[in-house]
Design a protein around this motif. Structure first.
Motif, mmCIF file in Angstrom:
data_model
loop_
_atom_site.group_PDB
_atom_site.id
_atom_site.type_symbol
_atom_site.label_atom_id
_atom_site.label_comp_id
_atom_site.label_asym_id
_atom_site.label_seq_id
_atom_site.Cartn_x
_atom_site.Cartn_y
_atom_site.Cartn_z
ATOM 1 N N LEU A 40 1.525 -8.134 10.531
ATOM 2 C CA LEU A 40 0.534 -7.568 11.485
ATOM 3 C C LEU A 40 0.875 -6.184 11.318
ATOM 4 C CD1 LEU A 40 -0.407 -9.370 14.280
ATOM 5 C CD2 LEU A 40 -1.705 -9.642 12.486
ATOM 6 N N TYR A 41 2.076 -5.004 11.660
ATOM 7 C CA TYR A 41 1.449 -3.752 11.858
ATOM 8 C C TYR A 41 2.275 -3.315 10.408
ATOM 9 C CZ TYR A 41 2.359 -4.505 17.072
ATOM 10 O OH TYR A 41 2.036 -5.074 18.086
ATOM 11 N N SER A 42 2.474 -4.622 9.958
ATOM 12 C CA SER A 42 2.542 -2.906 8.399
ATOM 13 C C SER A 42 1.555 -2.893 7.483
ATOM 14 C CB SER A 42 3.378 -4.056 6.985
ATOM 15 O OG SER A 42 2.802 -4.903 6.455
ATOM 16 N N ILE A 43 0.462 -3.491 8.435
ATOM 17 C CA ILE A 43 -1.288 -3.000 7.612
ATOM 18 C C ILE A 43 -1.105 -1.292 7.926
ATOM 19 C CG2 ILE A 43 -2.006 -2.963 9.791
ATOM 20 C CD1 ILE A 43 -3.546 -4.138 6.111
ATOM 21 N N ILE A 44 -0.819 -0.954 8.598
ATOM 22 C CA ILE A 44 -0.159 0.809 9.247
ATOM 23 C C ILE A 44 -0.393 1.518 7.602
ATOM 24 C CG2 ILE A 44 0.523 2.427 10.550
ATOM 25 C CD1 ILE A 44 0.782 1.044 12.564
ATOM 26 N N PHE A 45 0.605 1.015 7.284
ATOM 27 C CA PHE A 45 1.543 1.773 6.002
ATOM 28 C C PHE A 45 0.421 1.184 4.695
ATOM 29 C CE2 PHE A 45 5.483 0.145 8.392
ATOM 30 C CZ PHE A 45 5.678 1.660 8.549
ATOM 31 N N VAL A 46 0.526 -0.387 4.229
ATOM 32 C CA VAL A 46 -0.288 -0.721 3.185
ATOM 33 C C VAL A 46 -2.254 0.114 2.632
ATOM 34 C CG1 VAL A 46 -1.812 -2.353 2.670
ATOM 35 C CG2 VAL A 46 0.229 -2.745 4.035
ATOM 36 N N ALA A 47 -2.990 0.506 4.515
ATOM 37 C CA ALA A 47 -3.926 1.328 5.026
ATOM 38 C C ALA A 47 -3.293 2.768 4.345
ATOM 39 C CB ALA A 47 -3.778 1.164 6.169
ATOM 40 N N ARG A 48 -2.775 3.443 4.465
ATOM 41 C CA ARG A 48 -2.653 4.472 3.896
ATOM 42 C C ARG A 48 -2.414 4.394 2.494
ATOM 43 N NH1 ARG A 48 -2.501 9.433 6.914
ATOM 44 N NH2 ARG A 48 -2.467 9.360 9.308
ATOM 45 N N LEU A 49 -1.642 3.735 1.834
ATOM 46 C CA LEU A 49 -1.336 4.023 0.903
ATOM 47 C C LEU A 49 -2.409 2.938 0.274
ATOM 48 C CD1 LEU A 49 1.859 2.121 0.283
ATOM 49 C CD2 LEU A 49 1.246 4.381 0.437
ATOM 50 N N GLY A 63 -16.958 16.059 6.002
ATOM 51 C CA GLY A 63 -16.003 16.518 6.274
ATOM 52 C C GLY A 63 -14.252 16.468 6.602
ATOM 53 N N GLU A 64 -14.359 14.902 5.731
ATOM 54 C CA GLU A 64 -12.751 14.953 5.495
ATOM 55 C C GLU A 64 -12.707 14.359 4.512
ATOM 56 O OE1 GLU A 64 -10.854 13.257 8.205
ATOM 57 O OE2 GLU A 64 -11.917 13.545 9.172
ATOM 58 N N PRO A 65 -11.708 15.019 3.904
ATOM 59 C CA PRO A 65 -10.574 14.770 2.104
ATOM 60 C C PRO A 65 -11.019 13.050 1.997
ATOM 61 C CG PRO A 65 -9.133 15.146 3.913
ATOM 62 C CD PRO A 65 -10.051 15.152 5.144
ATOM 63 N N GLY A 66 -10.648 13.278 0.652
ATOM 64 C CA GLY A 66 -10.294 12.490 -0.171
ATOM 65 C C GLY A 66 -8.784 11.766 -0.170
ATOM 66 N N GLY A 67 -9.019 10.679 -0.160
ATOM 67 C CA GLY A 67 -7.910 9.831 -0.054
ATOM 68 C C GLY A 67 -7.401 9.027 1.401
ATOM 69 N N GLN A 68 -8.939 8.498 1.602
ATOM 70 C CA GLN A 68 -8.253 7.652 3.031
ATOM 71 C C GLN A 68 -9.193 6.651 3.132
ATOM 72 O OE1 GLN A 68 -7.864 10.028 6.960
ATOM 73 N NE2 GLN A 68 -8.553 11.278 5.541
ATOM 74 N N LEU A 69 -9.130 5.559 3.822
ATOM 75 C CA LEU A 69 -9.844 4.514 3.492
ATOM 76 C C LEU A 69 -11.620 5.411 5.073
ATOM 77 C CD1 LEU A 69 -7.949 1.569 4.443
ATOM 78 C CD2 LEU A 69 -9.198 1.697 2.652
ATOM 79 N N PRO A 70 -12.550 4.581 3.941
ATOM 80 C CA PRO A 70 -13.318 4.559 4.764
ATOM 81 C C PRO A 70 -13.653 3.681 5.691
ATOM 82 C CG PRO A 70 -14.250 4.528 2.699
ATOM 83 C CD PRO A 70 -12.925 3.742 2.196
ATOM 84 N N PRO A 71 -14.543 4.283 7.203
ATOM 85 C CA PRO A 71 -14.349 3.872 7.900
ATOM 86 C C PRO A 71 -14.581 2.273 8.178
ATOM 87 C CG PRO A 71 -15.774 5.989 7.787
ATOM 88 C CD PRO A 71 -14.935 5.139 7.210
ATOM 89 N N ASP A 72 -15.747 1.936 7.327
ATOM 90 C CA ASP A 72 -16.127 0.521 7.100
ATOM 91 C C ASP A 72 -15.294 -0.011 6.301
ATOM 92 O OD1 ASP A 72 -16.433 1.685 4.972
ATOM 93 O OD2 ASP A 72 -18.505 0.826 4.408
ATOM 94 N N ALA A 73 -13.896 -0.219 5.637
ATOM 95 C CA ALA A 73 -13.377 -0.546 4.789
ATOM 96 C C ALA A 73 -11.654 -1.012 6.013
ATOM 97 C CB ALA A 73 -12.529 -0.196 3.743
ATOM 98 N N ALA A 74 -11.739 -0.012 6.560
ATOM 99 C CA ALA A 74 -10.750 -0.036 7.807
ATOM 100 C C ALA A 74 -10.957 -0.524 8.691
ATOM 101 C CB ALA A 74 -10.098 1.669 8.327
#
Length: 509
Positions: A40-49, A63-74
């Protein structure tokens, strides 16, 4: 239809000295719980990658840079695991009372191991395809993880003696902290040897199958719990034979030294009889789980913003460092938070739960959590410019949550209800907690792009709300009875002992 319970084997279990089989049962149940926490908690690292690999050239939100999950995907990635856990807690809680703890636990572990491995193998060339397959497997992983809650709690509670039962159940729950630290350790190790970010998140997820598979194998070393065999399956002779081997002593049911009360096996969870006997207990334990989770999981969401403000992770990942380097830094920060707050709290809960009792720890924990949130809210302007101080008080909240309600809300439902409904009721209480987690997590996560989070610690009003939920948790804890030192059958009103001395602890409490 009423019937009498043969309880000599159960009285023997209650009086047994702490020995090797107690630790074996705790290790088996704890390893499964560790696997669930890791996954459950390892998803923190997975989402970043995943954000860095598949969304490097896309803008997550204005206003946000690229390289991050979109809010709906997160939201989807977190939501499917929460949904699966909710389903698993209810479904496997019910199954544990129908087919047995040992058999149902094997199913949860197998599902967890297969889903963990499959999550890391999520296929597709485009981001949407990868996320869709990952969400599918994460849902079933959540089902397996959810099932481990009521089953691991019931297994160790029914194996333990009445003097140290709280410590053993709390120790199983404490493996959640070990699972979090293991996730950080694996992430750091993988980041140091695997250069490709797309491979790193996959290896982290596949590694979660190992503890689940290990626990699946280890569970074959112990028989079904005697309480299920004797009270639910109605095979007292088999229960006595199983426990004779485990305890290395001879148990004969004709040597019964207690007078047995009678119980009506006809009534169920939604009956008037259940409401009269255990309705308040189920309401109180479920409500306490719900209010705790609102605070606990909303803090986990705010944590990532706080780490960025402290400079431990980059607020603009695509612009400052490599994906693997960023996850390594995040893993170190997560490990530090766990070591400073949650882990010492888990350890102290194991030490104190059979000394001070469940009720006192739960009340004290909710009280301190309430005061901590009030301190943050009242001095909000001060904390927005002193992130280090906020971090210290933030860890105080996690510490007392782990010492108190985060542990005791897991322990109490495993002790208060009859054997034939124990897993079901524990699953209901845990599912209420999962509903609170959804409210707490998504109430914050859905506002991830809002400018008011620039400070990284939320708003004053939200902190006041969290203080209020902790206060409500404290109030509901008043209706949870103390269970320290009493036999499970006495707590659940399944039997009446001849002498009160037979079920009270050495202190007469």
């Amino acid at each position: 239809m009423a019937r009498a319970h043969p309880l000599n084997v159960l009285a023997t279990l209650d009086r047994a000295r702490t020995q090797r089989y107690h630790f074996t049962a705790a290790a088996i149940a704890g390893t499964g719980f560790l696997a669930g926490a890791y996954n459950l908690y390892s998803i923190i690292f997975v989402a970043r990658l995943i954000g860095r690999v598949y969304y490097a050239d896309e803008i997550a939100s204005p206003g946000e840079p690229g390289g991050q999950l979109p809010p709906d995907a997160a939201l989807a990635l977190s939501g499917v695991a929460f949904s699966g856990t909710f389903v698993g807690q209810l479904a496997f809680g019910w199954l544990g009372d129908r087919i047995g703890r040992r058999r149902a636990y094997g199913w949860t572990l197998a599902l967890m191991a297969v889903s963990s491995a499959a999550s890391g193998l999520s296929f597709g060339r485009e981001a949407k395809a990868v996320l869709a397959t990952l969400c599918f497997f994460r849902f079933w992983l959540g089902v397996g993880v959810g099932g481990s809650y009521p089953l691991s709690a019931a297994i160790i509670a029914e194996y333990a003696n009445k003097r140290t039962r709280g410590a053993f159940v709390a120790a199983v729950h404490a493996m959640q902290g070990v699972g979090i630290l293991l996730g950080c350790t694996v992430a750091l190790g993988v980041c140091s040897v695997v250069p490709e970010a797309d491979h790193v998140w996959r290896v982290i997820l596949v590694a979660g199958a190992v503890p689940a598979a290990l626990s699946f194998y280890l569970r074959t070393k112990l028989p079904e719990t005697a309480r299920y065999t004797a009270l639910v399956a109605r095979e007292p002779k088999r229960a006595a034979a199983d426990m004779s081997q485990v305890l290395r002593t001879r148990i004969q049911e004709q040597d019964l030294d207690v007078s047995v009360g009678r119980i009506d096996d006809e009534w169920g969870l939604f009956s008037v009889q259940f409401l009269k006997s255990h309705g308040l207990h189920l309401l109180a334990t479920s409500s306490a789980c719900f209010f705790l989770s609102v605070t606990y999981y909303s803090q986990n969401i705010l944590q990532k913003d706080l780490l960025g403000k402290l400079g431990w992770v980059s607020p603009s990942p695509a612009a400052s460092m490599g994906a693997v380097q960023e996850v390594a830094r995040l893993a170190r920060a997560q490990a530090l938070i766990a070591l400073c707050g949650a882990t010492p709290g888990y350890i102290l809960s194991v030490v104190l739960i059979d000394v001070l009792g469940r009720r006192r720890l739960q009340l004290a924990g909710f009280t301190v959590m309430t005061l901590s949130m009030l301190a943050l809210a009242i001095s909000y302007d001060h904390w927005t410019s002193h992130a280090a101080g906020f971090f210290a008080l933030y860890n105080v909240t996690f510490f007392f949550a782990s010492v108190g309600p985060n542990t005791t809300t897991f322990v109490a439902p495993a002790e208060l209800f009859p054997a034939r409904m124990r897993c079901t009721c524990h699953g209901v209480a845990m599912a209420a907690g999962r509903a609170g987690a959804v409210l707490g997590a998504f109430g914050f996560l859905s506002k991830g792009a809002d400018s008011k989070y620039a400070s990284g610690i939320g708003t004053r009003n939200e902190l006041f709300v969290l203080a209020g939920t902790n206060f409500l948790g404290m109030l509901m804890s008043l209706f949870v009875p103390e269970t320290r030192g009493a036999s499970l059958e006495v707590l659940s009103k399944e039997v009446v002992y001849e002498s009160i001395d037979m079920f009270m602890d050495s202190n007469g409490e």
